[in-house]
Design a protein around this motif. Structure first.
Motif, PDB file in Angstrom:
ATOM      1  N   HIS A  78       0.848  -1.191   0.000  1.00  0.00           N
ATOM      2  CA  HIS A  78       0.000   0.000   0.000  1.00  0.00           C
ATOM      3  C   HIS A  78       0.883   1.241   0.000  1.00  0.00           C
ATOM      4  O   HIS A  78       1.819   1.336   0.793  1.00  0.00           O
ATOM      5  N   GLU A  80      -0.008   4.324   0.792  1.00  0.00           N
ATOM      6  CA  GLU A  80      -0.304   5.303   1.836  1.00  0.00           C
ATOM      7  C   GLU A  80       0.844   5.350   2.862  1.00  0.00           C
ATOM      8  O   GLU A  80       1.399   4.311   3.237  1.00  0.00           O
ATOM      9  N   HIS A  83       1.918   3.030   5.707  1.00  0.00           N
ATOM     10  CA  HIS A  83       2.538   1.752   5.334  1.00  0.00           C
ATOM     11  C   HIS A  83       3.917   1.955   4.701  1.00  0.00           C
ATOM     12  O   HIS A  83       4.810   1.140   4.896  1.00  0.00           O
ATOM     13  N   HIS A 144      -7.374  -0.045   0.740  1.00  0.00           N
ATOM     14  CA  HIS A 144      -8.285   1.066   0.864  1.00  0.00           C
ATOM     15  C   HIS A 144      -8.086   2.104  -0.231  1.00  0.00           C
ATOM     16  O   HIS A 144      -8.892   3.033  -0.340  1.00  0.00           O
ATOM     17  N   ASP A 163      -4.825  -3.330   4.636  1.00  0.00           N
ATOM     18  CA  ASP A 163      -5.854  -2.611   5.392  1.00  0.00           C
ATOM     19  C   ASP A 163      -7.120  -3.443   5.632  1.00  0.00           C
ATOM     20  O   ASP A 163      -7.939  -3.085   6.488  1.00  0.00           O
ATOM     21  N   TYR A 191     -13.488   1.160  11.733  1.00  0.00           N
ATOM     22  CA  TYR A 191     -12.579   1.159  10.575  1.00  0.00           C
ATOM     23  C   TYR A 191     -13.320   0.717   9.317  1.00  0.00           C
ATOM     24  O   TYR A 191     -13.205   1.324   8.254  1.00  0.00           O
TER      25      TYR A 191
HETATM   26 FE   LIG Z   1      -4.899   2.694   3.761  1.00  0.00          FE
END
Ligand SMILES: [Fe+2]
Length: 198
Positions: A78, A80, A83, A144, A163, A191
Motif C-alpha cells: 500500500h 499510503e 505503510h 483502501h 488494510d 474502521y
Molecule cells: Fe490505507
C-alpha cells in the motif's frame, strides 16, 4: 525493542502510535499500530514499513533479528504513508533491496512519492520465491486505495492482509486473545464503516 516471532522465522516488526487521534477525518481515540513483518528465508523480505517518524523504532526491531542491509525485498502492499513512509530510510540502509509493488497503481504511487528505485511491479497471481516459501500477490483495489494489494504465503497459510480487517488500536498485544476482543471489534467496526465500506 521487542519483535514478535509469530511463526518460525516470521516476525512482527512494526510500531505503535499511542497519540494518533484522527485518520482520514474520523476519530481514533485509541491510537494505532503500523504493521510490518520480516520473513527470514533464502531471500530476506520485509512486508510493509511504518509511518516515517516511527522508522527508527522498526529499524531497531529489525536489528535485533538481522543486519537490515541483508534485506532482499521490501513488499509494499500500500502506497499510503502509514505503510510506506519508512521506504526512503530503508532504501538508504538496504542497498540490495528491490521494492515489490502493484502494477500499475503501486508503482505509479511509490515512484511519485519516493522517486526511482529498483521496483518489481506485480499483477494478480504473480509469485515471488523466497526459498522455502513463496509469496503470491493479489490486488485489492479500494481496500483502501486503488493501489492496495495483499500478500499471501501458501506454505505458511498466512495472509498479510494490508488494510482489510484493520482497526486502529495502539497496544503491545499482538494477538486478539491477549487484548480486549470487545475493544478490537469496536475499533474494527469503526474502521470498516469509515475506510472500507465507502
Ligand atoms: Fe490505507
Amino acid at each position: 525493542m521487542f519483535s514478535v516471532e509469530f511463526k518460525p522465522d516470521i516476525y512482527w516488526v512494526g510500531s505503535m502510535d499511542y497519540s494518533m487521534r484522527s485518520f482520514h477525518g474520523y476519530s481514533t481515540d485509541r491510537g494505532s499500530t503500523y504493521n510490518a513483518y520480516l520473513i527470514i528465508d533464502d531471500k530476506i523480505t520485509l512486508i510493509d514499513t511504518v509511518k516515517a517518524p516511527f522508522c527508527m523504532e522498526m529499524f531497531g526491531r529489525l536489528r535485533t533479528i538481522i543486519d537490515p542491509a541483508k534485506i532482499d525485498y521490501i513488499v509494499s502492499n500500500h502506497v499510503e504513508p502509514d505503510h510506506s513512509g519508512g521506504i526512503p530510510f530503508m532504501m538508504q540502509h538496504c542497498p540490495n533491496a528491490k521494492i515489490v509493488t502493484s502494477d500499475p497503481n503501486g508503482l505509479k504511487g511509490l515512484t511519485g512519492r519516493y522517486g526511482e528505485h529498483d521496483y518489481i511491479a506485480v499483477k494478480a497471481g504473480d509469485t515471488l520465491s523466497l526459498g522455502k516459501r513463496t509469496l503470491t500477490f493479489v490486488p485489492t483495489p479500494m481496500l483502501h486505495w486503488p493501489d492496495s494489494m495483499v500478500t499471501y504465503c501458501p506454505e505458511e497459510e498466512l495472509l498479510f492482509a494490508n488494510d482489510a480487517f484493520g482497526q486502529h488500536l495502539a497496544t503491545t498485544a499482538r494477538f486478539e486473545d491477549e487484548t480486549d476482543l470487545h475493544e478490537v471489534m469496536h475499533q474494527a467496526k469503526k474502521y470498516y464503516a469509515n475506510i472500507l465500506m465507502p
